[in-house]
Design a protein around this motif. Sequence first.
Motif, short mmCIF file in Angstrom:
data_model
loop_
_atom_site.label_atom_id
_atom_site.label_comp_id
_atom_site.label_asym_id
_atom_site.label_seq_id
_atom_site.Cartn_x
_atom_site.Cartn_y
_atom_site.Cartn_z
N PRO A 144 42.53 41.89 32.84
CA PRO A 144 41.48 41.04 32.25
C PRO A 144 40.08 41.56 32.54
CG PRO A 144 42.98 39.73 33.65
CD PRO A 144 43.46 41.14 33.70
N GLN A 145 39.84 42.01 33.78
CA GLN A 145 38.48 42.39 34.16
C GLN A 145 38.18 43.86 33.93
OE1 GLN A 145 36.11 40.55 36.84
NE2 GLN A 145 36.74 38.87 35.52
N ARG B 265 26.13 52.33 45.10
CA ARG B 265 27.02 51.46 44.32
C ARG B 265 27.71 52.20 43.18
NH1 ARG B 265 23.61 45.76 44.38
NH2 ARG B 265 23.48 45.76 46.63
N PHE C 267 40.77 50.48 50.22
CA PHE C 267 40.15 49.33 50.90
C PHE C 267 38.70 49.65 51.27
CE2 PHE C 267 39.71 46.41 54.69
CZ PHE C 267 39.61 45.25 53.93
N ALA D 138 36.87 49.15 48.18
CA ALA D 138 36.77 47.72 47.86
C ALA D 138 35.66 47.04 48.64
CB ALA D 138 38.10 47.02 48.17
N THR D 139 35.34 47.57 49.82
CA THR D 139 34.46 46.85 50.73
C THR D 139 33.14 47.55 51.02
OG1 THR D 139 35.71 47.82 52.56
CG2 THR D 139 36.33 45.60 51.88
N LEU E 265 29.58 48.43 50.28
CA LEU E 265 28.58 47.81 49.38
C LEU E 265 29.22 46.78 48.45
CD1 LEU E 265 26.54 51.02 48.43
CD2 LEU E 265 26.12 49.43 50.31
N ARG E 266 30.20 46.08 48.95
CA ARG E 266 30.96 45.05 48.20
C ARG E 266 31.70 45.61 47.00
NH1 ARG E 266 25.99 42.45 48.55
NH2 ARG E 266 25.78 41.34 50.53
N GLY E 267 32.08 46.88 47.08
CA GLY E 267 32.94 47.41 46.02
C GLY E 267 32.32 48.55 45.23
N LYS F 199 46.60 47.21 45.05
CA LYS F 199 46.72 46.73 46.44
C LYS F 199 46.13 47.76 47.38
CE LYS F 199 50.85 43.83 46.26
NZ LYS F 199 52.19 43.64 46.86
N THR F 200 45.21 47.33 48.24
CA THR F 200 44.63 48.23 49.22
C THR F 200 44.62 47.51 50.56
OG1 THR F 200 42.35 47.43 49.06
CG2 THR F 200 43.05 49.05 47.42
N ALA G 201 42.62 44.04 50.22
CA ALA G 201 41.96 43.47 49.04
C ALA G 201 42.63 44.04 47.80
CB ALA G 201 40.48 43.84 49.04
N PHE G 202 42.49 43.32 46.69
CA PHE G 202 42.87 43.90 45.41
C PHE G 202 41.65 44.65 44.88
CE2 PHE G 202 46.10 40.59 45.66
CZ PHE G 202 47.21 41.26 45.18
N GLU H 226 49.68 38.96 41.93
CA GLU H 226 50.96 38.68 42.56
C GLU H 226 51.29 37.20 42.67
OE1 GLU H 226 51.50 40.44 46.48
OE2 GLU H 226 53.43 41.15 45.80
N PHE I 61 34.22 37.02 54.49
CA PHE I 61 34.82 38.35 54.38
C PHE I 61 36.23 38.35 54.95
CE2 PHE I 61 35.07 42.98 55.66
CZ PHE I 61 35.23 43.45 54.37
N ALA J 236 38.29 36.93 52.32
CA ALA J 236 38.43 37.88 51.21
C ALA J 236 39.51 38.91 51.51
CB ALA J 236 37.11 38.59 50.95
N THR J 237 39.73 39.20 52.79
CA THR J 237 40.57 40.35 53.13
C THR J 237 41.85 39.98 53.88
OG1 THR J 237 39.17 40.66 55.10
CG2 THR J 237 38.65 42.00 53.16
N ARG K 52 44.94 39.98 51.56
CA ARG K 52 44.27 40.35 50.29
C ARG K 52 43.60 39.16 49.61
NH1 ARG K 52 49.25 42.74 49.31
NH2 ARG K 52 49.39 44.81 50.26
N ASN L 150 24.86 44.61 56.05
CA ASN L 150 25.63 44.21 54.86
C ASN L 150 26.24 45.37 54.08
OD1 ASN L 150 25.23 41.44 55.17
ND2 ASN L 150 23.19 41.59 54.26
N LEU L 151 26.55 46.46 54.77
CA LEU L 151 27.13 47.60 54.05
C LEU L 151 28.60 47.40 53.75
CD1 LEU L 151 25.37 50.56 55.91
CD2 LEU L 151 24.86 49.63 53.65
N ILE L 152 29.27 46.58 54.59
CA ILE L 152 30.71 46.37 54.43
C ILE L 152 30.92 44.95 53.94
CG2 ILE L 152 32.93 46.34 55.65
CD1 ILE L 152 31.44 48.18 57.78
N GLY L 153 31.53 44.76 52.78
CA GLY L 153 31.68 43.40 52.29
C GLY L 153 32.49 43.31 51.02
N ALA L 154 32.53 42.10 50.48
CA ALA L 154 33.28 41.86 49.25
C ALA L 154 32.67 40.65 48.55
CB ALA L 154 34.75 41.60 49.57
N PHE L 155 32.91 40.56 47.25
CA PHE L 155 32.60 39.32 46.56
C PHE L 155 33.84 38.42 46.67
CE2 PHE L 155 29.44 42.03 44.51
CZ PHE L 155 28.36 41.19 44.46
#
Lengths: 371, 371
Positions: free
Chosen positions: A10-11, A102, A120, A123-124, A126-128, A149-150, A163-164, A245, B120, B123-124, B127, B159-164
């Motif tokens: 979807p994304q 980014r 992973f 994924a993480t 700078l937030r991806g 899957k990571t 994270a996915f 999943e 975070f 988020a992790t 997963r 904030n270098l390591i993160g996720a939405f």
Amino acid sequence: MKSVIPVELPQQSYDIAIASGGLEQLGNWLIGHGSQPLKLGKKILLVSSPPIFKHYGTQAITSLEQAGFTVAQCILPAGERYKTPASLQKIYDVALENRLERSSTILALGGGVIGDMAGFAAATWLRGINFVQVPTTLLAMVDASIGGKTGVNHPHGKNLIGAFHQPKLVLIDPQTLKTLPAREFRAGMAEVIKYGIIWDAELFEKLEQSQRLDQLRYVSDDLLQEILTRSCQAKAHVVSKDEKESGLRAILNYGHTIGHAVESETKYKIVNHGEAVAIGMVAAGQIAVALDMWEQASSDRQLALLEKTGLPTKLPGGLDIEAIAASLLTDKKVKDGRVRFILPTQIGTVTITDEVPADVIRQVLHAMQQT
Amino acid sequence: MKSVIPVELPQQSYDIAIASGGLEQLGNWLIGHGSQPLKLGKKILLVSSPPIFKHYGTQAITSLEQAGFTVAQCILPAGERYKTPASLQKIYDVALENRLERSSTILALGGGVIGDMAGFAAATWLRGINFVQVPTTLLAMVDASIGGKTGVNHPHGKNLIGAFHQPKLVLIDPQTLKTLPAREFRAGMAEVIKYGIIWDAELFEKLEQSQRLDQLRYVSDDLLQEILTRSCQAKAHVVSKDEKESGLRAILNYGHTIGHAVESETKYKIVNHGEAVAIGMVAAGQIAVALDMWEQASSDRQLALLEKTGLPTKLPGGLDIEAIAASLLTDKKVKDGRVRFILPTQIGTVTITDEVPADVIRQVLHAMQQT
């Protein structure tokens, strides 16, 4: 030979490209290879392990640099026991040193452990940020690199932190399998046979037609391309229907219920993941037969194929059946205290059930003990 | 008083509830409070800091347990310098001890640092599991808790390591502000004033009408509810239009360009984040005036409102203007070597530009030195 399998999500959708000699063209693939441009930034952080980097590092970096990318590298020890937050921190450190942005990309060149950790980190950071998979083991090609899957392990449990995160591209070069140890090749074949049972009867039949399957050199280039393409298609189809999943994806766990218990009870030291799955598939098949859900003849065909591939079909010696039964109940797939099994009903079709009586499980496991 | 602000996102929508006394009803809010059920599992891991947990821990846990939840807790030292992978590991450890499952929930009770780390972890862990925010500082209420940004710091960068990772619910109980130190209240007010400038002229005018704004006790309950509601509405609107920060969300950085540079050049020791944003807003306003984009009278109104709130409007003493200018160029928001500024054109409207001449920046900064 070249196949491109789209994974529709979807994304974000992406391609799995299976291309013999693709590693030499890695840079071009990342630019977008003529089709839709991938729009990756200029900086790539390549994550790999020492043996893989020794074989393929120069080739990969040369191709990336020729295509105009700037490449940094992070070489991490291979093996499940290094799939830790500490290794992850090393990737972050290199990302910081090289000021990954980014728009930058982390590229995993290696097996499943490298892919999981690099993914992973991508994924993480700078937030991806962008992620590209270049799997070099059969297991990573047909399984781990597809589906997003990571993660890393917690000291007390596998894959608890993760994270996915979907890749922008999975590039599979079958030629990299030439340096794969035979036992690891067979482990990957266990997952291939799994796809035959759960999804693709034609793949199963094609495997049956091959004289030998226990080493890569007995597998023709055509059959190898077919194995990779059909396995990736099966996995891509399932994960695109069920990205996070919640349903269908469960069928990918065929052979994994008892497989995980065997791995865990032997402390991950006697059998590798693929071998455990082979044992688990035999068990699931025989449970299905005992419950009158599957024909004995089909179960025999599965057994013969696993044997021809040189995979174990009996429990490791000295294993306590009761310990396996207890371990099943702590499996992640347990729901409300009931063990969930994926059981075949035909070659190419499985069903999900949590209605397997404990004595049937025990009976099947006893019959699978080494004599 | 109670307001509920929906945050509409493509994948998952959620509510921000602003309810005086809401903390006493926390358990009911998590069940779904009569409206749509939240479908959280039975297990909740509450993450908090010692001072907040001392004030509100018992109340929160009692309410959760009365609603039928099982509660585990992880109390972490507060403060930006503890927002590290090591603190994160402590949350994972408690998650493992208490066998948090995919249906379980991590709940952050505290300020922005607690929310970022707990988010975070949610988020992790496995997963991604459920996450609920119960912010207890004004800054976290109107800013950090909304928008799904989660993460920890790298030893060499924030904030270098993160996720939405979006929460299932943000529950704001204005009564928890009563224990917030006055300086932290004012820091939060800087972001509130920011929403007035970038989005909501009416909010700005309502703030102007209040006699004093430098301490919570001068703010009426009605005005406080209005401040929280309008600020959350502004942020919710912006983040729902731009979940992953590719466009509109940039306007939230009004005051942050120079603000970050000031924080960084003073090693995060002289001014706090809100104070730095106040200084940055004054600078951005004066740059906009210098470029003939904004009226002097509007800039004066902004200055007066910041002063009434007890926020700094001059640069900290002894700061090197050239160091600030150099620091601007390493800001995350720099694109192709040009500094991106968010500049007001009216009260309630801003524009984004990377066309600010360096000498205008220097001139404005010189004028903002302490005399």
